[in-house]
Scaffold this active site. Structure first.
Site, PDB file in Angstrom:
ATOM      1  N   ALA A 249      33.456  45.331  42.853  1.00 37.01           N
ATOM      2  CA  ALA A 249      32.836  46.085  44.221  1.00 37.01           C
ATOM      3  C   ALA A 249      34.019  45.804  45.693  1.00 37.01           C
ATOM      4  O   ALA A 249      33.926  44.684  46.094  1.00 37.01           O
ATOM      5  CB  ALA A 249      31.547  46.323  44.606  1.00 37.01           C
ATOM      6  N   SER A 254      41.016  51.086  44.513  1.00 41.58           N
ATOM      7  CA  SER A 254      40.782  52.649  45.594  1.00 41.58           C
ATOM      8  C   SER A 254      41.869  52.916  46.363  1.00 41.58           C
ATOM      9  O   SER A 254      42.623  54.100  46.145  1.00 41.58           O
ATOM     10  CB  SER A 254      39.365  53.752  45.142  1.00 41.58           C
ATOM     11  OG  SER A 254      38.400  53.542  44.426  1.00 41.58           O
ATOM     12  N   THR A 272      34.534  61.117  38.969  1.00 39.94           N
ATOM     13  CA  THR A 272      34.342  60.938  38.162  1.00 39.94           C
ATOM     14  C   THR A 272      32.369  60.791  38.166  1.00 39.94           C
ATOM     15  O   THR A 272      31.597  60.331  37.419  1.00 39.94           O
ATOM     16  CB  THR A 272      33.577  59.971  37.059  1.00 39.94           C
ATOM     17  OG1 THR A 272      34.552  58.712  37.296  1.00 39.94           O
ATOM     18  CG2 THR A 272      35.597  60.292  36.702  1.00 39.94           C
ATOM     19  N   HIS A 289      36.141  57.748  51.160  1.00 39.51           N
ATOM     20  CA  HIS A 289      37.546  58.180  50.295  1.00 39.51           C
ATOM     21  C   HIS A 289      37.891  59.701  50.714  1.00 39.51           C
ATOM     22  O   HIS A 289      39.526  59.944  50.638  1.00 39.51           O
ATOM     23  CB  HIS A 289      37.055  58.162  48.347  1.00 39.51           C
ATOM     24  CG  HIS A 289      37.184  57.008  48.367  1.00 39.51           C
ATOM     25  ND1 HIS A 289      37.126  56.568  46.646  1.00 39.51           N
ATOM     26  CD2 HIS A 289      35.790  56.249  48.568  1.00 39.51           C
ATOM     27  CE1 HIS A 289      36.790  55.532  46.785  1.00 39.51           C
ATOM     28  NE2 HIS A 289      36.421  55.346  47.658  1.00 39.51           N
ATOM     29  N   ARG A 292      40.665  59.850  53.603  1.00 39.44           N
ATOM     30  CA  ARG A 292      41.651  58.825  53.411  1.00 39.44           C
ATOM     31  C   ARG A 292      42.726  59.615  52.730  1.00 39.44           C
ATOM     32  O   ARG A 292      43.758  58.628  52.441  1.00 39.44           O
ATOM     33  CB  ARG A 292      41.752  57.250  52.249  1.00 39.44           C
ATOM     34  CG  ARG A 292      40.894  56.999  53.079  1.00 39.44           C
ATOM     35  CD  ARG A 292      40.669  55.062  52.553  1.00 39.44           C
ATOM     36  NE  ARG A 292      41.305  55.157  51.469  1.00 39.44           N
ATOM     37  CZ  ARG A 292      39.755  54.998  50.138  1.00 39.44           C
ATOM     38  NH1 ARG A 292      38.435  53.824  50.829  1.00 39.44           N
ATOM     39  NH2 ARG A 292      39.647  54.832  48.758  1.00 39.44           N
ATOM     40  N   GLU A 301      36.028  67.627  40.175  1.00 39.48           N
ATOM     41  CA  GLU A 301      34.742  66.507  39.737  1.00 39.48           C
ATOM     42  C   GLU A 301      34.491  66.476  38.870  1.00 39.48           C
ATOM     43  O   GLU A 301      33.811  67.874  38.519  1.00 39.48           O
ATOM     44  CB  GLU A 301      33.511  66.461  41.382  1.00 39.48           C
ATOM     45  CG  GLU A 301      34.078  65.985  41.995  1.00 39.48           C
ATOM     46  CD  GLU A 301      33.116  66.248  43.732  1.00 39.48           C
ATOM     47  OE1 GLU A 301      32.055  67.136  42.814  1.00 39.48           O
ATOM     48  OE2 GLU A 301      32.639  65.469  44.332  1.00 39.48           O
ATOM     49  N   ASP A 319      39.665  58.065  39.327  1.00 38.55           N
ATOM     50  CA  ASP A 319      38.582  57.051  39.642  1.00 38.55           C
ATOM     51  C   ASP A 319      37.352  57.838  40.033  1.00 38.55           C
ATOM     52  O   ASP A 319      36.150  58.060  40.453  1.00 38.55           O
ATOM     53  CB  ASP A 319      39.158  57.303  40.960  1.00 38.55           C
ATOM     54  CG  ASP A 319      37.922  55.942  42.174  1.00 38.55           C
ATOM     55  OD1 ASP A 319      38.252  55.031  41.187  1.00 38.55           O
ATOM     56  OD2 ASP A 319      38.461  56.106  43.369  1.00 38.55           O
TER      57      ASP A 319
END
Length: 417
Positions: A249, A254, A272, A289, A292, A301, A319
């Site tokens: 974590a 990522s 996901t 996310h 970025r 998705e 991811d």
């Protein structure tokens, strides 16, 4: 067209004077870089940097035949020293084209940041593009009909502006046959193997100061990327096609995965985790996310990964596999002991095997992210231990089908394969 890289570093050089950072402290030998400057056919100098005469002497070159000095940096760029005998440096207005006495044609390319890019065409039609630090071609590429043909060689700030390379690929100015050289290298990325790894993922390479190259049409298949001059140089490493990025974590996994595809257009980001309506903390993570990612990337998705891997198309960034596994376990009711024993385990293993097989057979470039959770405290519940074990099995199965596997610890990527 012969090109000599008199320097390959950032405007301040590497190491920076009086900089105490770890990268500057270890930038020794071939890792030390003077500010980027290029000598073309001994007669055209792109960028005039401090100590340019000494840099030329170290490379075995003379500046005595230089007939034109062109600047790419803004006017407040690095200090200029004009050695005796060199012509006065100049900047070419955007879009202007000139023919030099030595025979090359030069066109100024507009940038999206202060500075000027230069397209140089040699006597036999060989084509070179040089971009200043921190800049990318303006608009949809800044390359009009005059740049319809791909470039043979591109020199750019690949580490600082990977999106510039993505734009050039999108317009067809950079192809798999283009030799992409990273210049303006500073202390923003660790030196040595880490620089090589990031550049390889971007389809680029770095060379030491003083390297001499021949710019021209691609040679025979399999030898593109050779450093020319007195003889062949090192071959550029092949592009990784399937990569698994593991980490705990907030380890930076990522960000590392996104970085590996930042120089490529039309990436499909496959999330996901879903939206989780009402979960404000999750929404904040998703927004971070999304902000970025490059604007040219698309997002899907879904947890239906096998069909995506079977299709042809642009690179995929998945991811992450750990959230895919959570959904798969939900689908087979794997959290219930009776359902698990009654066929849930068998069905989940089949789904994981199908995903690993899809990774094996995919023709797409793939970067997948997953959590590494097997090194912490043993979960207190049977369901928690079941998830930990199944994720370990899934990670191992996918890693076996990938050319590259990385473990990210405290933001530091460690190559495992």
């Amino acid at each position: 067209m012969e090109l000599t890289l008199l320097g390959t570093g950032a405007p301040e050089g590497l190491p920076r004077p009086d900089c105490p950072c770890a990268v500057c402290a270890t930038a020794l030998g071939d890792q030390a870089r003077a500010a980027t400057a290029l000598l073309v056919d001994g007669s055209l100098l792109l960028d005039l940097t401090p100590g340019i005469a000494f840099a030329a002497a170290r490379a075995g070159q003379s500046l005595g035949q230089v007939r034109q000095v062109l600047l790419s940096h803004p006017h407040d760029g690095p200090a200029m020293e004009i050695p005796a005998g060199l012509p006065q440096p100049a900047r070419v207005p955007d879009g202007r084209e000139l023919t030099l006495i030595s025979g090359q044609r030069v066109r100024a390319v507009a940038m999206d940041a202060p500075g000027t890019g230069y397209e140089v065409t040699g006597h036999d039609g060989e084509r070179l593009l040089y971009l200043p630090p921190g800049a990318a071609p303006a608009g949809t590429g800044g390359l009009d009909g005059a740049a319809a043909a791909p470039y043979d060689t591109v020199l750019a700030d690949v580490v600082g502006r990977p999106d510039a390379l993505a734009r050039l690929r999108e317009t067809g100015a950079v192809t798999p046959h283009t030799d992409v050289l990273a210049v303006h290298l500073g202390h923003d990325v660790p030196a040595g193997r880490e620089t090589v790894r990031r550049l390889t993922a971007a389809g680029a390479r770095a060379v030491p100061d003083g390297t001499r190259l021949t710019v021209g049409p691609p040679p025979a298949p399999g030898v593109r990327g050779l450093a020319s001059g007195s003889g062949p140089g090192p071959v550029r490493p092949p592009l990784p096609r399937r990569t698994l990025v593991l980490g705990g974590a907030r380890s930076g996994k990522s960000l590392e995965a996104e970085r590996r595809l930042a120089a490529w257009p039309d990436v499909l980001y496959v999330a996901t985790g879903g939206t989780r309506d009402g979960d404000r903390e999750w929404a904040a993570r998703v927004a971070l996310h999304r902000d970025r990612r490059p604007g040219s990337w698309r997002t899907a998705e879904t947890c239906d990964l096998v069909p995506l891997l079977a299709e042809d198309g642009p690179p995929l960034l998945l991811d992450c596999l750990s959230l895919w596994l959570t959904d798969a376990m939900d689908q087979v009711d794997a959290w219930d002991d009776a359902a698990w024993a009654g066929g849930g385990e068998r069905e989940l293993r089949a789904r994981c095997a199908a995903l690993a097989d899809a990774v094996r057979t995919t023709r797409r470039t793939l970067v997948a992210v997953s959590n590494e959770v097997g090194s912490g405290i043993v979960p207190a519940t049977a369901a928690g231990r079941r998830y930990r074990d199944e994720l370990g099995r899934l990670n191992a199965a996918v890693a076996a089908e990938c050319e590259h596997v990385l473990l990210v610890v405290a933001g530091q990527p460690l190559p495992l394969k």
